[in-house]
Each structure stands twice: as structure tokens, then as C-alpha cells.
Design an enzyme around this catalytic site. Structure first.
Site, PDB file in Angstrom:
ATOM      1  N   ASP A 106      54.028  40.180  60.548  1.00 23.42           N
ATOM      2  CA  ASP A 106      53.586  38.782  60.634  1.00 23.42           C
ATOM      3  C   ASP A 106      52.416  38.429  59.722  1.00 23.42           C
ATOM      4  O   ASP A 106      51.998  37.268  59.682  1.00 23.42           O
ATOM      5  CB  ASP A 106      53.244  38.436  62.087  1.00 23.42           C
ATOM      6  CG  ASP A 106      54.482  38.419  62.963  1.00 23.42           C
ATOM      7  OD1 ASP A 106      55.486  37.819  62.539  1.00 23.42           O
ATOM      8  OD2 ASP A 106      54.463  39.025  64.041  1.00 23.42           O
ATOM      9  N   ASP A 171      63.188  36.078  61.755  1.00 26.78           N
ATOM     10  CA  ASP A 171      61.885  35.441  61.499  1.00 26.78           C
ATOM     11  C   ASP A 171      61.227  35.983  60.224  1.00 26.78           C
ATOM     12  O   ASP A 171      60.433  35.310  59.573  1.00 26.78           O
ATOM     13  CB  ASP A 171      60.908  35.684  62.654  1.00 26.78           C
ATOM     14  CG  ASP A 171      61.542  35.704  64.034  1.00 26.78           C
ATOM     15  OD1 ASP A 171      62.731  36.050  64.145  1.00 26.78           O
ATOM     16  OD2 ASP A 171      60.832  35.403  65.000  1.00 26.78           O
TER      17      ASP A 171
HETATM   18  N1  GLY Z   1      58.192  34.851  65.163  1.00 24.49           N
HETATM   19  C1  GLY Z   1      58.174  34.824  66.565  1.00 24.49           C
HETATM   20  C2  GLY Z   1      58.812  33.641  67.148  1.00 24.49           C
HETATM   21  O1  GLY Z   1      59.425  32.845  66.479  1.00 24.49           O
HETATM   22  O2  GLY Z   1      58.687  33.507  68.356  1.00 24.49           O
END
Ligand code: GLY
Length: 390
Positions: A106, A171
Site C-alpha cells: 500500500d 487493488d
Molecule cells: N485496498 C483495500 C480496500 O479497498 O479495502
């Protein structure tokens, strides 16, 4: 063009431009209150959501920590008011240590939304080094045999008991923007190559025949094979988790912008077709949290997914004329109505209501989320820029 006013229940007819201006004015007041509370605390606090009527603040290593600084930058762009720039500078600076974070993927979200916007808007050289350093950190998670960036560790963190070897979540497409930027800033093409390999393998392995996508694909690090396809935050392994579809649409649109590889554009258009021809897409175009959630229509909506989709569609509309802007406008109209836009000084002073974090984890259900606000304001900015240039 006439439409309904943004403010609670008011049905005054307004022009499109007036509605956009109303939203900006509302965000100035709403986020102004949010920042006033933080500044009065004398501490650096990074708001993510509301739980039990209290604002939840997160550490700089939380995956959402870049959204609040990024929101400050968008407010600066939307208003031209130097006050927001000052907040952008200060809250971005707080995230500098994240440049060395290697324990999850992230870092791309965190640094691109904060430092990426800071650099884009100011061209200040000081931001460059952090972006390049952060891309190096993200690059430590690149696994050359499968050709992907590993999202979560297999033996640490919140999914360590799943038995995965190299989990990649959809993601992760969003983190590639940091890598593309780092190549432009450094001239080092290795970041670009990692991003393209990751996108190509995601295109091959994450999508079903109908162009919906899996949340998680687990790779074998030793031979590159796919070990399994499943979900962490969706209703079921074979379901279409709404925010995952949103990340896919946004991520591949962005990858097309960066590479001009037609396969990425085609995929983005196919994802659009999946989303907007789905029988479970509601009339107001704000999706349920999962397209296959079992109790639709009695399931929570996810305004964050809608905001991400709207922002992606404004970008997609610049590449192809497929009705993408009209669809994005309709989403924005819904999000700007009293159904989703918060009341002034309510909702923890977040802008949008009705998002979902993770239903399988019974976490953040029907709440405000900082990333819903971030992508909503980004979408608004993109919309206003398009309309100004027309
Ligand atoms: N990237 C984590 C979510 O979308 O919850």
C-alpha cells in the site's frame, strides 16, 4: 442542463456548474471543520472513518493514510485557496517516513496520493526523492518469477492464515501509478517494467470471461503458476466485490494513460460493460458492496466504489467516446444528492456517507471513508477540468 441541488432534500433547480460549485463550497465547510478539530488538537491526526460516533484516526502506515493529505491537495486545486496548500504541505510531510515501508504494497496508495499530488501540483524537487525512494521500497515486493508485486506477506499481517504464497489483490493495480511516476522522475525504467509486467499478469489471471475480477490471485513464487483465486473482502470467491471492480477499472485506465497499450484500454472498456450492464447495478449507479451480495436490494451500498468508478470514467472519457462521461456525471449526481452527501457538521465531517470497508470482517459497514471523499473530489476536479476545456 437543469438538475437537483446538492443540499439536503432541496429540490431547487440549478445549472450543472452551480451544483459543482455548491459541492466545493460544502467541502470547504465540511472539511474545514474536520481540519479545525485536528489542528486544535495540536497533534498530527489522519482521519479515516467514524466508529461509534467517533472519528477514527490512523497511523501513517495504514493503507489509507495518503488520502487525507491528498484531499487537502484537491481542495487546493478546487478552491485556489493557499490555506489548503499549507495543509497539503504539512500533512504530506508527516508521511515522509513511509518511503521506507516494505511490509505491504500500500505504499503506492500512500505516497502517490500524498507526495504524488504534491509534486504534480507544486513541481517542488523535494517531493521527487521521496517518490523515487518509495518506488524502490515497493519494488522490493516484486517477484520476478510470476512477474507481480506481492500485495500481502504470506506469513505476517491480517491474511497470514490463508495459506497463500504470493497473494496479489486487484487493488494493487492502484500502486502502479507510483512506479510509472518514479520512472518519469528518475529515468530508471525498471519501475516501469515492473508495473507493466504486473498489469499484464493481472490482465491474464485476475479476470473472468465476463470481465469481472477476482479479489485475490495467489501465485507460486518458485514457478509462477497460479495457486488459487479467492476473496478477502468480497461476498464469495466467485463474486464481484464492488470496490475490486472499481480498482480494476481505475487501474487499467491509468495503465493505458501511462503505456498507451491498447490491451489495457480494451480491458477498461470491458470492465465498464460488465459494471453497467449488470442487473444488480442500481438505478442511481452507486453499487451494492458486492454485485453478488445475497440480499440485494437489502444490502449496503458502497459510495467509495462509486466515487472511484466516476473518477476512472472521467479519465476513460478522454481516451474513447463510449458514454463514459455521461455515466460518470450520473454517478456524481447521485453522490451529490442528499442520499449520499453528508449534512453539514455531520458524518464526522466527512463529505460522503454510505461506504463499506469490509463486510466479511464486520468492519466499517455503511460509514464514511476518507478514500470515498478523496476519489469523489478527484472526480469532481476531473469533471470540472473537462467541462472547462469544452
Ligand atoms: N485496498 C483495500 C480496500 O479497498 O479495502
Amino acid at each position: 442542463m437543469l438538475c437537483v441541488s446538492v443540499f439536503t432534500g432541496c429540490l431547487a433547480l440549478k445549472s450543472k456548474g452551480d451544483v459543482d460549485k455548491d459541492i466545493v463550497d460544502f467541502a470547504v465547510n465540511q472539511l474545514g471543520k474536520q481540519i479545525e478539530i485536528i489542528e486544535a488538537s495540536g497533534k498530527f491526526m489522519n482521519p479515516r472513518t467514524v466508529h461509534n460516533d467517533k472519528t477514527v484516526y490512523v497511523s501513517r502506515e495504514d493503507w489509507t493514510s495518503g488520502f487525507f493529505p491528498g484531499t487537502m491537495w484537491y481542495m487546493y486545486e478546487l478552491t485556489g485557496d493557499e490555506k489548503w496548500k499549507g495543509y497539503g504541505v504539512n500533512y504530506t510531510a508527516q508521511l515522509e517516513p513511509v518511503k521506507s515501508l516494505t511490509k505491504h504494497h500500500d505504499i503506492g496508495f500512500i505516497i502517490n496520493c500524498s507526495f504524488g499530488n504534491a509534486y504534480r501540483i507544486t513541481s517542488d524537487e523535494q517531493y521527487k526523492l521521496v517518490i523515487i525512494e518509495a518506488a524502490k521500497s515497493l519494488g522490493t515486493r516484486y517477484r520476478p518469477v510470476p512477474g507481480v508485486i506481492q500485495s500481502w506477506d504470506e506469513d505476517k499481517g491480517w491474511q497470514k492464515d490463508r495459506g497463500w504464497m504470493c497473494p496479489v489483490i486487484i487493488d494493487n493495480m492502484m500502486n502502479l501509478e507510483l512506479l510509472f511516476l518514479a520512472t518519469r522522475l528518475s529515468g530508471d525504467s525498471s519501475f516501469y517494467k515492473m508495473a507493466v509486467n504486473h498489469a499484464e499478469n493481472t490482465l491474464i489471471n485476475h479476470f473472468r470471461k465476463d470481465y469481472s475480477c477476482y479479489h485475490v490471485v495467489d501465485y507460486d513464487k518458485t514457478n509462477g503458476n497460479v495457486r488459487g483465486k479467492s476473496t478477502a473482502q468480497g461476498f464469495a470467491d466467485e463474486s464481484a466485490w464492488a470496490r475490486g471492480q472499481a480498482w480494476a477499472l481505475y487501474g487499467f485506465t491509468m495503465c493505458y494513460r501511462e503505456t498507451k497499450d491498447i490491451r489495457f484500454l480494451n480491458l477498461a472498456e470491458n470492465i465498464f460493460d460488465f459494471l453497467f450492464s449488470h442487473p444488480n447495478m442500481p438505478n442511481d449507479l452507486v453499487p451494492y458492496w458486492d454485485f453478488n451480495a445475497p440480499k440485494i436490494p437489502d444490502e449496503p451500498r458502497d459510495a467509495s466504489a462509486a466515487a472511484i468508478i466516476a473518477s476512472a470514467l472521467y479519465e476513460l472519457s478522454a481516451f474513447k467516446d463510449g458514454g463514459y462521461k455521461a455515466t460518470a456525471d450520473k454517478i456524481m449526481m447521485s453522490l451529490s444528492s442528499a442520499d449520499y452527501l453528508a449534512g453539514l457538521n455531520e458524518n464526522g465531517n466527512f463529505v460522503l456517507k454510505h461506504s463499506v470497508g469490509s463486510i466479511p470482517h464486520n468492519n466499517e459497514i455503511d460509514v464514511p471513508l476518507n478514500y470515498a471523499d478523496y476519489y469523489f473530489l478527484e472526480a469532481l476536479l476531473r469533471k470540472m477540468k473537462i467541462e472547462k476545456s469544452n
